[in-house]
Design a protein around this motif. Structure first.
Motif, PDB file in Angstrom:
ATOM      1  N   ASP A 162      25.766  50.945  20.595  1.00 59.31           N
ATOM      2  CA  ASP A 162      26.732  52.004  20.340  1.00 59.31           C
ATOM      3  C   ASP A 162      26.102  53.386  20.221  1.00 59.31           C
ATOM      4  O   ASP A 162      26.711  54.381  20.601  1.00 59.31           O
ATOM      5  N   ALA A 163      24.898  53.478  19.643  1.00 56.52           N
ATOM      6  CA  ALA A 163      24.259  54.777  19.432  1.00 56.52           C
ATOM      7  C   ALA A 163      23.880  55.396  20.774  1.00 56.52           C
ATOM      8  O   ALA A 163      23.174  54.775  21.578  1.00 56.52           O
ATOM      9  N   MET A 164      24.317  56.628  21.021  1.00 49.95           N
ATOM     10  CA  MET A 164      24.120  57.249  22.328  1.00 49.95           C
ATOM     11  C   MET A 164      22.643  57.445  22.666  1.00 49.95           C
ATOM     12  O   MET A 164      22.233  57.273  23.806  1.00 49.95           O
ATOM     13  N   ARG A 178      33.582  56.311  20.529  1.00 50.97           N
ATOM     14  CA  ARG A 178      33.442  54.918  20.126  1.00 50.97           C
ATOM     15  C   ARG A 178      32.203  54.735  19.250  1.00 50.97           C
ATOM     16  O   ARG A 178      32.209  54.006  18.255  1.00 50.97           O
ATOM     17  N   ALA A 179      31.127  55.420  19.617  1.00 48.92           N
ATOM     18  CA  ALA A 179      29.905  55.337  18.827  1.00 48.92           C
ATOM     19  C   ALA A 179      30.100  55.950  17.445  1.00 48.92           C
ATOM     20  O   ALA A 179      29.599  55.435  16.446  1.00 48.92           O
ATOM     21  N   ASN A 180      30.841  57.034  17.364  1.00 46.98           N
ATOM     22  CA  ASN A 180      31.097  57.667  16.074  1.00 46.98           C
ATOM     23  C   ASN A 180      31.920  56.756  15.172  1.00 46.98           C
ATOM     24  O   ASN A 180      31.688  56.664  13.970  1.00 46.98           O
ATOM     25  N   SER A 194      31.984  59.071  29.255  1.00 47.22           N
ATOM     26  CA  SER A 194      30.932  59.352  28.288  1.00 47.22           C
ATOM     27  C   SER A 194      31.525  59.876  26.977  1.00 47.22           C
ATOM     28  O   SER A 194      31.055  59.528  25.887  1.00 47.22           O
ATOM     29  N   LYS A 195      32.562  60.715  27.074  1.00 46.72           N
ATOM     30  CA  LYS A 195      33.226  61.212  25.865  1.00 46.72           C
ATOM     31  C   LYS A 195      33.859  60.058  25.095  1.00 46.72           C
ATOM     32  O   LYS A 195      33.816  60.017  23.865  1.00 46.72           O
ATOM     33  N   TRP A 196      34.437  59.103  25.834  1.00 50.61           N
ATOM     34  CA  TRP A 196      35.026  57.931  25.185  1.00 50.61           C
ATOM     35  C   TRP A 196      33.952  57.114  24.478  1.00 50.61           C
ATOM     36  O   TRP A 196      34.148  56.648  23.351  1.00 50.61           O
ATOM     37  N   LEU A 197      32.777  56.970  25.131  1.00 52.71           N
ATOM     38  CA  LEU A 197      31.682  56.222  24.518  1.00 52.71           C
ATOM     39  C   LEU A 197      31.176  56.925  23.260  1.00 52.71           C
ATOM     40  O   LEU A 197      30.829  56.274  22.273  1.00 52.71           O
ATOM     41  N   MET A 234      24.356  52.449  31.591  1.00 56.07           N
ATOM     42  CA  MET A 234      24.835  52.811  30.256  1.00 56.07           C
ATOM     43  C   MET A 234      26.139  52.097  29.932  1.00 56.07           C
ATOM     44  O   MET A 234      26.365  51.662  28.805  1.00 56.07           O
ATOM     45  N   THR A 235      26.998  51.955  30.923  1.00 56.10           N
ATOM     46  CA  THR A 235      28.259  51.258  30.713  1.00 56.10           C
ATOM     47  C   THR A 235      28.020  49.791  30.369  1.00 56.10           C
ATOM     48  O   THR A 235      28.610  49.252  29.429  1.00 56.10           O
TER      49      THR A 235
END
Length: 215
Positions: free
Chosen positions: A132-134, A84-86, A78-81, A123-124
């Protein structure tokens, strides 16, 4: 019967989550998400109802262990996602709708069949194909899981698989537990809470493995 009853009992909580997240739902993706969720939910529920008691009981510890391990690794991923979104914040990727819908099918099938850890899997799948937006990712995950479980619930009710005297009690307990659990979770460090859940899941899975060995 236990799995069908549990699915019905927990669904109102998913519906209230969807109401709270409705502002982040990607309406342009709703048709594809809905079709995959409906097909997967019904198929998963039908396969569950045609799975023998012995086979399902043999699968239970593996399903619980798998869901627990998925939850355990969800933190780092989740931190990686989020990172990635940022990175993609200024430029939103185009969503590959058909590949996304196809990737969702096995996940929604799993939702209808058992469901533990399915939210992270969903989610994956959605993130891989362009969301991309969480907040949008979380909202679309809730849309899909809620729809898939609704189709499973209808299938279970039509087939008479729900034990209503237990289901109604479980609904009340789930509502109270969800509220109290959320209040308690806010007071815990996220890593501590994750560790508690993983340890609990491993203990429960271990108990069912032990029962199989004894039986």
């Amino acid at each position: 019967a236990a799995n069908a009853t549990n699915t019905v009992a927990l669904w109102p909580g998913q519906l209230t989550s969807l109401v709270a997240l409705r502002g982040d739902v990607r309406r342009d993706l709703l048709p594809a998400v809905a079709i995959s969720s409906i097909l997967g939910g019904v198929l998963g529920a039908e396969v569950l109802l045609h799975t023998t008691q012995r086979t399902f009981l043999a699968l239970v510890p593996w399903l619980i262990l798998g869901g627990t391990l998925l939850f355990g690794i969800s933190g780092p991923v989740s931190k990686w996602l989020r990172r990635r979104a940022n990175i993609a914040h200024d430029e939103q990727r185009e969503v590959s709708v058909l590949p996304m819908a196809l990737a969702m099918l096995p996940v929604t099938f799993y939702v209808g069949y058992f469901g533990a850890g399915s939210g992270f899997l969903m989610m994956t799948a959605l993130a891989l194909f362009g969301i991309d937006a969480m907040h949008e990712l979380n909202a679309m995950k809730v849309v899909s899981v809620t729809l898939a479980n609704l189709c499973a619930i209808i299938t279970f009710i039509v087939r008479g698989a729900v034990v209503w005297r237990f289901c109604l009690v479980a609904m009340l307990a789930a509502a109270a537990g969800g509220y109290l659990g959320a209040r308690f979770a806010k007071r815990l460090n996220g890593d501590t809470l994750r560790a508690v859940v993983v340890v609990t899941g491993c203990v429960v899975a271990g108990y069912f493995f032990w029962r199989q060995a004894q039986g």
